[in-house]
Design an enzyme around this catalytic site. Structure first.
Site, PDB file in Angstrom:
ATOM      1  N   CYS A  49      27.541  28.623  57.814  1.00  0.00           N
ATOM      2  CA  CYS A  49      28.754  28.500  56.683  1.00  0.00           C
ATOM      3  C   CYS A  49      28.986  29.807  56.043  1.00  0.00           C
ATOM      4  CB  CYS A  49      28.389  27.262  55.766  1.00  0.00           C
ATOM      5  SG  CYS A  49      28.199  25.978  56.427  1.00  0.00           S
ATOM      6  N   HIS A  79      32.918  28.117  49.523  1.00  0.00           N
ATOM      7  CA  HIS A  79      32.786  27.322  50.642  1.00  0.00           C
ATOM      8  C   HIS A  79      32.871  25.765  50.349  1.00  0.00           C
ATOM      9  CE1 HIS A  79      31.294  25.663  54.220  1.00  0.00           C
ATOM     10  NE2 HIS A  79      29.801  25.373  53.620  1.00  0.00           N
ATOM     11  N   ASN A 114      33.452  19.685  55.582  1.00  0.00           N
ATOM     12  CA  ASN A 114      32.763  21.265  55.639  1.00  0.00           C
ATOM     13  C   ASN A 114      33.004  21.652  57.103  1.00  0.00           C
ATOM     14  OD1 ASN A 114      30.939  23.163  55.881  1.00  0.00           O
ATOM     15  ND2 ASN A 114      29.102  21.954  55.082  1.00  0.00           N
TER      16      ASN A 114
HETATM   17  O1  UT7 Z   1      27.331  24.092  54.427  1.00  0.00           O
HETATM   18  C1  UT7 Z   1      26.227  23.507  54.202  1.00  0.00           C
HETATM   19  C2  UT7 Z   1      25.894  22.298  55.211  1.00  0.00           C
HETATM   20  N1  UT7 Z   1      25.310  21.390  54.239  1.00  0.00           N
HETATM   21  C3  UT7 Z   1      25.754  20.734  52.787  1.00  0.00           C
HETATM   22  O2  UT7 Z   1      26.543  21.523  52.129  1.00  0.00           O
HETATM   23  C4  UT7 Z   1      25.098  19.600  52.484  1.00  0.00           C
HETATM   24  C5  UT7 Z   1      24.244  19.787  51.086  1.00  0.00           C
HETATM   25  N2  UT7 Z   1      24.033  18.481  50.569  1.00  0.00           N
HETATM   26  C6  UT7 Z   1      24.818  17.377  50.029  1.00  0.00           C
HETATM   27  O3  UT7 Z   1      26.171  17.645  49.977  1.00  0.00           O
HETATM   28  C7  UT7 Z   1      24.347  16.211  49.752  1.00  0.00           C
HETATM   29  O4  UT7 Z   1      22.922  16.229  49.728  1.00  0.00           O
HETATM   30  C8  UT7 Z   1      24.682  14.896  50.617  1.00  0.00           C
HETATM   31  C9  UT7 Z   1      26.162  14.534  50.362  1.00  0.00           C
HETATM   32  C10 UT7 Z   1      24.305  15.148  52.101  1.00  0.00           C
HETATM   33  C11 UT7 Z   1      23.855  13.635  50.077  1.00  0.00           C
HETATM   34  O5  UT7 Z   1      24.155  13.481  48.743  1.00  0.00           O
HETATM   35  P1  UT7 Z   1      22.967  13.105  47.823  1.00  0.00           P
HETATM   36  O6  UT7 Z   1      23.279  12.909  46.539  1.00  0.00           O
HETATM   37  O7  UT7 Z   1      21.836  14.422  47.921  1.00  0.00           O
HETATM   38  O8  UT7 Z   1      21.995  12.004  48.489  1.00  0.00           O
HETATM   39  P2  UT7 Z   1      20.720  11.767  49.112  1.00  0.00           P
HETATM   40  O9  UT7 Z   1      20.266  12.596  50.426  1.00  0.00           O
HETATM   41  O10 UT7 Z   1      19.753  11.921  47.977  1.00  0.00           O
HETATM   42  O11 UT7 Z   1      20.621  10.207  49.495  1.00  0.00           O
HETATM   43  C12 UT7 Z   1      20.898   9.279  48.749  1.00  0.00           C
HETATM   44  C13 UT7 Z   1      21.081   7.848  49.428  1.00  0.00           C
HETATM   45  C14 UT7 Z   1      19.731   8.012  50.391  1.00  0.00           C
HETATM   46  O12 UT7 Z   1      19.384   6.502  50.492  1.00  0.00           O
HETATM   47  P3  UT7 Z   1      17.841   6.049  49.940  1.00  0.00           P
HETATM   48  O13 UT7 Z   1      17.014   6.831  50.941  1.00  0.00           O
HETATM   49  O14 UT7 Z   1      18.006   6.594  48.364  1.00  0.00           O
HETATM   50  O15 UT7 Z   1      18.046   4.447  50.109  1.00  0.00           O
HETATM   51  C15 UT7 Z   1      20.665   8.019  51.761  1.00  0.00           C
HETATM   52  O16 UT7 Z   1      20.150   7.488  52.852  1.00  0.00           O
HETATM   53  O17 UT7 Z   1      21.935   7.778  50.053  1.00  0.00           O
HETATM   54  C16 UT7 Z   1      22.131   7.653  51.442  1.00  0.00           C
HETATM   55  N3  UT7 Z   1      23.029   7.916  52.188  1.00  0.00           N
HETATM   56  C17 UT7 Z   1      24.291   7.164  52.570  1.00  0.00           C
HETATM   57  N4  UT7 Z   1      24.765   6.139  51.919  1.00  0.00           N
HETATM   58  C18 UT7 Z   1      25.682   5.685  52.217  1.00  0.00           C
HETATM   59  C19 UT7 Z   1      23.057   8.919  52.953  1.00  0.00           C
HETATM   60  N5  UT7 Z   1      24.375   9.084  53.588  1.00  0.00           N
HETATM   61  C20 UT7 Z   1      24.899   8.133  53.132  1.00  0.00           C
HETATM   62  C21 UT7 Z   1      25.998   7.600  53.585  1.00  0.00           C
HETATM   63  N6  UT7 Z   1      26.814   6.444  53.084  1.00  0.00           N
HETATM   64  N7  UT7 Z   1      26.922   8.376  54.587  1.00  0.00           N
END
Ligand code: UT7
Length: 335
Positions: free
Chosen positions: A117, A257, A287
């Site tokens: 990215c 970004h 993204n």
């Molecule tokens: O350009 C570089 C590329 N990457 C990025 O920029 C990504 C950076 N990270 C993020 O944007 C965030 O970490 C995410 C949007 C990917 C996730 O948000 P988060 O607030 O960090 O959530 P998390 O990963 O801590 O997950 C929280 C919960 C999990 O469930 P449990 O384990 O707490 O029961 C996930 O399984 O949310 C769950 N989860 C979802 N729930 C509904 C993950 N994806 C989804 C989804 N729908 N699509």
């Protein structure tokens, strides 16, 4: 530190995104997710996805032609093409060589670069150096991706995040005081495992087993990448500003970004700038990796957000891990 008396700037911008749109409602039907979760955690409402006959070079070509058309710059004038992408058409030839053929830039050298990215910021920094040293005069820098081809549409953690698109700029020598004032690039290979495409390269060539194990798709530790992102966005922007003797108070417009609105908000907080000075289109496109900043820059330019003399800061982070920022004193060079 500026070493030479030439100055490089962006003299044209362009972009292209495919028409096919995947809404959050689409993902509600395919994986265990919902619109509220996606919007509250990412800010994304929809993203674009190329059809099966469209590759990254097709999007890159359209973005390049858009920038050329808006500026009146002809293909023969371009002497270097840099394409930043993690989704090249092939292992080789490079996507940049395909774009060179498509637009008829017969006098241009061409290569791809991979900094995920941050790729567009790396490309812009290389172009800035080549122009300042007089090696090349008109450089096309393109960030282009078809991430839909490498996203696992059964993995709710990643599939909702990514989209396809391409953005392009033409860089050339500009008058003193304008154009790129400074850039800052960085990398931390130690944390590379947080965001990878494991199979298909020389470490893990394609086999029936790698396909069965879904190793040809993006894998990401979202929350670790998130922690890195909220720290590095502000830091990288401040480093680039420091490199040209400016401070965060000097920023007139920020183009970050586009990964997640919460990441953008954390940068806004750290840089202490008001939200109306920040460009956001992650809601429309998700993204787009190397294409995100380039498309956002073109849209900001088209929407007349950038005025002559504005200090515009571009900043991104991504796989590698990598990061990059640039400070530009903007000038509109439109026809
Ligand atoms: O350009 C570089 C590329 N990457 C990025 O920029 C990504 C950076 N990270 C993020 O944007 C965030 O970490 C995410 C949007 C990917 C996730 O948000 P988060 O607030 O960090 O959530 P998390 O990963 O801590 O997950 C929280 C919960 C999990 O469930 P449990 O384990 O707490 O029961 C996930 O399984 O949310 C769950 N989860 C979802 N729930 C509904 C993950 N994806 C989804 C989804 N729908 N699509």
């Amino acid at each position: 530190m500026r070493m030479l008396n030439k100055h490089a700037g962006i003299i044209a911008t362009g972009s292209y995104v495919p028409e096919r749109t995947l809404t959050n409602e689409y993902f509600e039907k395919t994986v265990d997710t919902n619109n509220e979760w996606i919007i509250s955690r990412t800010g994304i409402e929809e993203r674009r996805a190329a059809d099966e006959n469209t590759a990254t070079s097709d999007l890159a070509t359209k973005a390049a032609l858009n920038a050329m058309e808006k500026s009146g710059i002809k293909a023969e004038e371009i002497d270097l093409i840099i394409v930043a992408t993690v989704t090249p058409d092939f292992g080789f030839p490079s996507t940049a060589c395909i774009v060179q053929k498509n637009i008829g830039a017969v006098n241009a050298a061409a290569f791809d670069l991979e900094a995920a990215c941050s790729g567009f910021m790396y490309g812009m920094t290389i172009a800035d150096s080549f122009i300042r040293t007089g090696v090349y005069k008109k450089i096309l820098v393109i960030g282009a991706e078809t991430l839909s081809k490498i996203v696992d549409y059964t993995d709710r953690n990643t599939c909702i995040l990514f989209g396809d698109g391409a953005g392009a700029v033409i860089m050339a020598e500009v008058e003193e005081g304008y154009g790129v004032l400074a850039t800052h690039l960085g990398a931390n290979g130690d944390a590379g495992h947080l965001l990878t495409l494991p199979a298909g390269g020389s470490r893990m060539p394609a086999t029936e087993q790698t396909i069965k194990d879904r190793m040809h798709y993006v894998q990401m530790d979202g929350s670790e990448v998130f922690k890195f992102a909220i720290k590095i966005m502000g830091e990288a922007a401040e480093k680039a500003l420091e490199n040209c003797g400016l401070k965060k108070e000097d920023i007139d417009f920020l183009i970050p970004h586009q990964a997640n609105t919460r990441i953008i908000e954390s940068a806004v907080k750290r840089l202490k700038i008001s939200k109306d000075k920040v460009f956001v289109n992650v809601n429309k496109y998700g993204n787009m990796s190397a294409a995100s900043i380039a498309v956002a820059l073109d849209e900001a330019n088209e929407q007349k957000c950038l005025k002559d003399g504005d200090i515009v800061v571009l900043v991104g982070f991504g796989g590698g891990l990598t990061w990059g920022a640039g400070v530009i004193r903007w000038k509109n060079y439109g026809r």
